[in-house]
Structure formats: structure tokens, C-alpha cells
Design an enzyme around this catalytic site. Structure first.
Site, short mmCIF file in Angstrom:
data_model
loop_
_atom_site.label_atom_id
_atom_site.label_comp_id
_atom_site.label_asym_id
_atom_site.label_seq_id
_atom_site.Cartn_x
_atom_site.Cartn_y
_atom_site.Cartn_z
N CYS A 190 -21.90 0.97 -6.90
CA CYS A 190 -20.83 1.37 -5.85
C CYS A 190 -21.31 2.05 -4.74
O CYS A 190 -21.36 1.65 -3.50
CB CYS A 190 -19.65 1.91 -6.17
N CYS A 192 -19.73 -1.31 -3.17
CA CYS A 192 -18.60 -1.10 -2.34
C CYS A 192 -18.55 -0.23 -1.23
O CYS A 192 -18.29 -0.44 0.08
CB CYS A 192 -17.23 -0.82 -3.00
N LYS A 221 -21.00 -1.71 1.43
CA LYS A 221 -20.38 -3.29 1.84
C LYS A 221 -19.39 -2.97 2.75
O LYS A 221 -19.17 -3.56 3.90
CB LYS A 221 -19.92 -4.05 0.83
N TYR A 267 -14.57 -12.43 -4.68
CA TYR A 267 -14.35 -11.26 -3.56
C TYR A 267 -15.58 -11.09 -2.90
O TYR A 267 -15.70 -10.95 -1.71
CB TYR A 267 -13.88 -10.16 -3.98
N GLU A 310 -16.14 -11.73 0.99
CA GLU A 310 -16.37 -10.46 1.84
C GLU A 310 -17.66 -10.65 2.49
O GLU A 310 -17.71 -10.57 3.85
CB GLU A 310 -16.58 -9.38 1.01
N HIS A 356 8.27 2.46 12.91
CA HIS A 356 8.30 1.19 14.09
C HIS A 356 7.41 1.85 15.15
O HIS A 356 7.83 3.02 15.79
CB HIS A 356 9.72 1.11 14.27
N GLU A 410 6.02 -1.45 8.21
CA GLU A 410 7.28 -1.34 8.23
C GLU A 410 7.88 -2.91 7.49
O GLU A 410 9.19 -2.67 7.12
CB GLU A 410 7.93 -1.03 9.49
#
Length: 451
Positions: free
Chosen positions: A45, A50, A53, A180, A184, A440, A445
Site C-alpha cells: 500500500c 494505493c 497510485k 481495478y 485505474e 444543497h 444530496e
């Protein structure tokens, strides 16, 4: 703690996310802990996964942001991209984080061995230097590595490990795989100006995600120029004199690429650990089999993280390491990690994320389900003139409207999903979302306005 017949109470093999957490927490509980790492502290990682990346993903996103900025009144002249500058900045920060991991362990009096470790006897570890130590408990947290299929010319293929150290962005890159990592890096290289082709041996990308998200990502990716090839495999790769690669795939004509990258899955790092000597049971892919408390079939040997037969995600490895250390060395009752309803994300362009069951899984398990969706253009995309639509999908039990899964694709989707995942994990109903006032104007939302 264990009696003094052993040098250590715990010896951890592998100092990635899971190994670091387990070692630190065990030491905090008063255990005498040592840990060995033959590569770099931090594991996949931090060093080659990750973390770097995501830094590249941030860098790639500026390509679209700079383009969109003109519609928001900005004039940007002379823009250019320097791959080497980004690469070197990323690697500098990786080294910084590695030092943080190391300092954390040392502050907790964890003894670190920067070398290979192997189980060579009962409660016995032999290091590459020849040093032999004994330990009451052994934790294997050696992680996993990229898999490359065996075919003529496979030695010319790079993996995600190598992608962080390239001298330049390739003009044209072939990425093998549909998971993934493939998607990616396809988004990253595409934003940096490369021609990207994804070649997958099946007819589906990201098969664990809901079909609506998969389809939307592929549509957007194709609009951005990424090419998808399905149901084919590599027959051979030949390196030409000019440094390019001639690639022959089943059913299509030979094509030329500047670079070929494999993103075809990961395999556990279990070779050379002495598992056979210790009698540790492994699966057909080399994955270590463990029970709910991370214990192997050998009473004093445990395993967490990507090296096991469970979920290959960094946060899962960290939770497993924490539970292991607390259960064995803490004062409380032993506990196990709940591996259900784990949220996940793909940092593609745009990102997708998910928690709970996809629609097919929900129908298989519950029969009748209700789905609620919002398909819209985020305000930023509207102003920028970008015809890129986001999608939010909520799946509920048809009997009582309990939320079974939420799936999203769009800007900041993973950031939004983290909070939504708490609600799904807690077993909340659609009515709980309906009763919540929207913030909002936001993308988030839409979660409380689904109909």
C-alpha cells in the site's frame, strides 16, 4: 505474555499495513515484538500500491480540471506536464511515509530486521543473515504481488510495481486485465496523454461491481479514448529494435505498443517462508488458510492481510492486525473481524465505489428487491460543458426496504460513500435516508433524494 523461554512473544514476517498494525498494538499491550521486512517498510500500500497510485490519480485529474477551468473564467497559458517531476515528488513522499511507519514501530520498541525471514523449526525463525531467534507466536503478513501469465515474451511485461518508476509516459500502452488496477492505470495514463488499450480475457470489467456502474465507466472511458478488447489472450510479445513491442492476441491482428502492463490479479507471497516446514496449510494459489481469528492450522502461527484467503484490501488487513494483537495480547475478550459489507472503491476517471450487495447478488439472496437510482450531470460538469453523467443506485429488500447496497460513479464518489457505508452497515432503511435533509447543492444530496 509468554514465558522467557523464547526471545520474543511475537515475530511478524512482513511489515506492510497489517503487519505494522499488529506489531505496534501487540507491543503497546506489553509484548516483546520483532518484525522482518526484506523489501521496504510499509508494504504494498505505502510503497507500490494505493498511496502512490492515489497521488498519480490526483495528478491525472488536473488534466481535466485545467481544461474545465476555462469555463469558470480562468485563462491558463503555457500549461505543460512533467512526468518526471510528479514521479519524483511521489517517490519522495513514499519515503517520508515509510520513515513514519519505521519511527512508529521503533517508538513502540519493535525490533526491526531489514532482511528475509523464514520459519525453520518449531517456534524458530532464521534470518537471511544467519541469525536464529525463537518466538512464542508468529504472524505472517507478507502480502501479495502482481501475477503475470506465462507466454512467449512475458519477460517484456511490466506490472503496477514498475509503473511508478517509468522514465516517461508511454505513447501507447496495452494494459492486460479488467480489474481495478487495470482501470485505474488506464485512467491515469490516458489523462497523461497516452493511447490506452485494455485487453481482457473475459467479457466483463470489474465483475464484482454492479453492472450499471461497470457499463457507465466503460462508456465514459471509451468517450475519453480508452479502447477495450474482450475475450482474448496474449499469444506472444516480441521486442523490436526500436524498443516497441509487437503483440499478437487471439483473434486480432498483431499490434504495436510502446509498453505492455499486466494487471491480471495478485498472488500471495508465501514462497520461501518455511510454511512446509511448519506444516501450515495453504490453498491452490498459495494463500494461507486461517480461521476467523486469523489462526492457521498450526496453533502458534497466524496470518493477516493479502497473504490469506480473505479480502485483499488495506483497511481489512489493518483491522485484522488490530484484532489479532488485541485478542492475543490485550486484556479483553478475543474478537474477530466482520468481513461482510466492506466498502470499496476504484479510483478510475471518474471513480466508482460500492458497499453491500450489487443487484444480482441481492436478487439471488433476497428474491424481490427494490432499486432506486439517480442519473444526473453534476453541476461542475454542466458548467464545464462536460457530458459526463454520474449514477447513484440504492438496492433495498423488497419486503422491508432495508438497504442492501449502495453503488456510485462520479466525482468524489468514494468520499461520499464512506459515510453512506456506515448507514448500510448499521442496517438502516430507505426511510432513514428519506427523512434526512439534503445539503444543497451537492452530489451527495442525491442519496437522500432517491426515488
Amino acid at each position: 505474555m509468554a514465558d522467557q523461554q523464547y526471545d520474543y512473544d511475537l515475530f511478524t514476517i512482513g511489515i506492510g499495513s497489517g503487519g505494522t498494525r499488529a506489531s505496534r498494538v501487540a507491543a503497546a499491550h506489553g509484548a516483546r515484538v520483532a518484525a522482518a521486512e526484506e523489501h521496504r517498510v510499509g508494504g504494498t500500500c505505502v510503497i507500490r500500491g494505493c498511496v502512490p497510485k492515489k497521488m498519480l490519480v490526483y495528478g491525472a485529474q488536473f488534466a481535466e480540471d485545467l481544461e474545465d477551468a476555462t469555463k469558470f473564467g480562468w485563462t491558463i497559458e503555457g500549461k505543460s506536464f512533467d512526468w518526471a517531476a510528479l514521479r519524483d515528488h511521489v517517490m519522495t513522499d513514499v519515503s517520508r511515509i515509510e520513515s513514519v511507519y519505521t519511527d512508529t514501530l521503533e517508538k513502540h520498541d519493535v525490533e526491526i530486521f531489514h532482511e528475509h525471514a523464514e520459519i525453520t523449526g518449531d517456534h524458530e525463525i532464521t534470518l537471511a543473515s544467519g541469525k536464529v531467534v525463537t518466538t512464542d507466536k508468529i504472524l505472517i503478513a507478507s502480502g501479495a504481488r502482481p501475477h503475470i501469465s506465462d507466454f512467449p515474451g512475458c519477460e517484456h511485461v511490466i506490472t503496477s510495481n514498475d509503473a511508478f518508476h517509468l522514465d516517461e509516459v508511454p505513447g501507447c500502452i496495452l494494459i492486460l486485465g479488467g480489474g481495478y488496477i487495470a482501470n485505474e492505470f488506464a485512467g491515469i495514463f490516458n489523462e497523461f496523454g497516452a493511447k490506452v488499450v485494455i485487453a481482457n480475457r473475459s467479457d466483463t470489467i470489474l465483475r464484482q461491481y454492479d453492472f450499471a456502474l461497470r457499463d457507465r465507466l466503460m462508456q465514459i472511458s471509451m468517450t475519453k479514448g480508452i479502447e477495450f478488447l474482450f475475450n482474448l489472450t496474449i499469444e506472444r510479445i516480441e521486442k523490436r529494435e526500436d524498443g516497441t513491442f509487437a503483440v499478437k492476441m487471439t483473434g486480432v491482428e498483431e499490434r504495436t505498443f510502446d509498453l505492455v502492463m499486466a494487471a491480471t490479479g495478485r498472488v500471495p507471497n508465501t514462497e520461501g517462508l518455511g510454511l512446509e516446514t511448519a506444516g501450515v496449510e495453504v490453498g491452490d494459489r498459495g494463500q494461507i488458510k486461517v480461521d476467523e481469528f486469523s489462526k492457521t492450522n498450526v496453533d502458534y502461527i497466524y496470518a493477516v492481510g493479502d497473504v490469506t484467503d480473505r479480502v485483499q484490501l488495506t483497511p481489512v488487513a489493518i483491522r485484522e492486525g488490530q484484532a489479532f494483537a488485541d485478542s492475543l495480547f490485550g486484556d479483553g475478550e478475543p474478537y474477530a473481524v466482520d468481513h461482510t459489507c466492506i466498502p470499496s472503491a476504484v479510483f478510475s476517471h471518474p471513480p466508482i465505489c460500492s458497499v453491500g450487495l450489487n443487484e444480482r447478488e441481492a436478487k439471488d439472496q433476497y428474491g424481490q428487491v427494490k432499486t432506486y437510482t439517480s442519473d444526473f450531470r453534476p453541476m461542475k460538469n454542466v458548467v464545464a460543458g462536460r457530458n459526463e453523467r454520474s449514477l447513484i443506485k440504492m438496492i433495498c429488500d423488497g419486503a422491508n426496504d432495508k438497504i442492501l447496497g449502495i453503488h456510485m460513479i462520479g466525482p468524489d464518489a468514494p468520499e461520499i460513500m464512506q459515510a453512506a457505508a456506515v448507514a448500510v452497515k448499521a442496517g438502516m432503511n430507505k426511510a432513514d435516508f428519506d427523512a434526512t435533509t439534503a445539503i444543497h447543492p451537492t452530489v451527495a444530496e442525491e442519496l437522500v433524494l432517491l426515488r
